[in-house]
Design a protein around this motif. Structure first.
Motif, PDB file in Angstrom:
ATOM      1  N   THR A   1      13.602 -35.584  11.419  1.00  0.00           N
ATOM      2  CA  THR A   1      12.387 -35.629  12.230  1.00  0.00           C
ATOM      3  C   THR A   1      11.117 -35.402  11.413  1.00  0.00           C
ATOM      4  O   THR A   1      10.035 -35.334  11.985  1.00  0.00           O
ATOM      5  CB  THR A   1      12.446 -34.597  13.371  1.00  0.00           C
ATOM      6  N   GLU A   2      11.242 -35.302  10.111  1.00  0.00           N
ATOM      7  CA  GLU A   2      10.089 -35.125   9.226  1.00  0.00           C
ATOM      8  C   GLU A   2      10.090 -36.226   8.164  1.00  0.00           C
ATOM      9  O   GLU A   2      11.158 -36.579   7.649  1.00  0.00           O
ATOM     10  CB  GLU A   2      10.136 -33.760   8.539  1.00  0.00           C
ATOM     11  N   PRO A   3       8.926 -36.752   7.795  1.00  0.00           N
ATOM     12  CA  PRO A   3       8.875 -37.785   6.755  1.00  0.00           C
ATOM     13  C   PRO A   3       9.521 -37.344   5.437  1.00  0.00           C
ATOM     14  O   PRO A   3      10.182 -38.135   4.772  1.00  0.00           O
ATOM     15  CB  PRO A   3       7.375 -38.042   6.575  1.00  0.00           C
ATOM     16  N   GLU A   4       9.365 -36.075   5.083  1.00  0.00           N
ATOM     17  CA  GLU A   4       9.955 -35.568   3.837  1.00  0.00           C
ATOM     18  C   GLU A   4      11.474 -35.630   3.880  1.00  0.00           C
ATOM     19  O   GLU A   4      12.118 -35.926   2.879  1.00  0.00           O
ATOM     20  CB  GLU A   4       9.500 -34.120   3.569  1.00  0.00           C
ATOM     21  N   ALA A   5      12.058 -35.344   5.032  1.00  0.00           N
ATOM     22  CA  ALA A   5      13.519 -35.412   5.173  1.00  0.00           C
ATOM     23  C   ALA A   5      14.005 -36.848   5.036  1.00  0.00           C
ATOM     24  O   ALA A   5      15.043 -37.102   4.416  1.00  0.00           O
ATOM     25  CB  ALA A   5      13.940 -34.822   6.519  1.00  0.00           C
ATOM     26  N   LEU A   6      13.263 -37.787   5.580  1.00  0.00           N
ATOM     27  CA  LEU A   6      13.637 -39.201   5.440  1.00  0.00           C
ATOM     28  C   LEU A   6      13.578 -39.630   3.976  1.00  0.00           C
ATOM     29  O   LEU A   6      14.494 -40.274   3.478  1.00  0.00           O
ATOM     30  CB  LEU A   6      12.698 -40.083   6.266  1.00  0.00           C
TER      31      LEU A   6
END
Length: 89
Positions: free
Chosen positions: A49-54
């Motif tokens: 749910t976070e751009p960094e995780a993607l």
């Protein structure tokens, strides 16, 4: 996001999982397609749910490195990955 690139909005929490009125991020269209080809809505809702995780997800990192060298208007068909099953430990 390079100027002139095709863009789309990605719901950080998928709409099917209650994210209709939550945050979105603007993504290059081919990157948005790659995300949905590699992950189920449930995976996205639980862990990405976070751009960094993607960006950090190994199933997407190789694609991002590859597409970074393409011109801003690059587009290619995206197929659902055979590797789309959950890999969470």
């Amino acid at each position: 996001m390079p100027p002139g690139a095709r863009a789309s909005r990605h719901h950080l929490l998928p709409r099917l999982k209650g994210g209709t009125h939550r945050g979105t991020v603007r993504l290059h269209h081919i990157c948005h397609q790659a995300i949905h080809a590699r992950f189920t809505e449930a995976e996205l809702a639980r862990h990405l749910t976070e751009p960094e995780a993607l960006r950090a997800e190994p199933r997407l990192a190789g694609f991002l490195a590859w597409v970074a060298g393409k011109p801003p208007d690059f587009h290619a068909p995206t197929r659902i990955s055979r590797d789309r099953t959950p890999k969470w430990r």
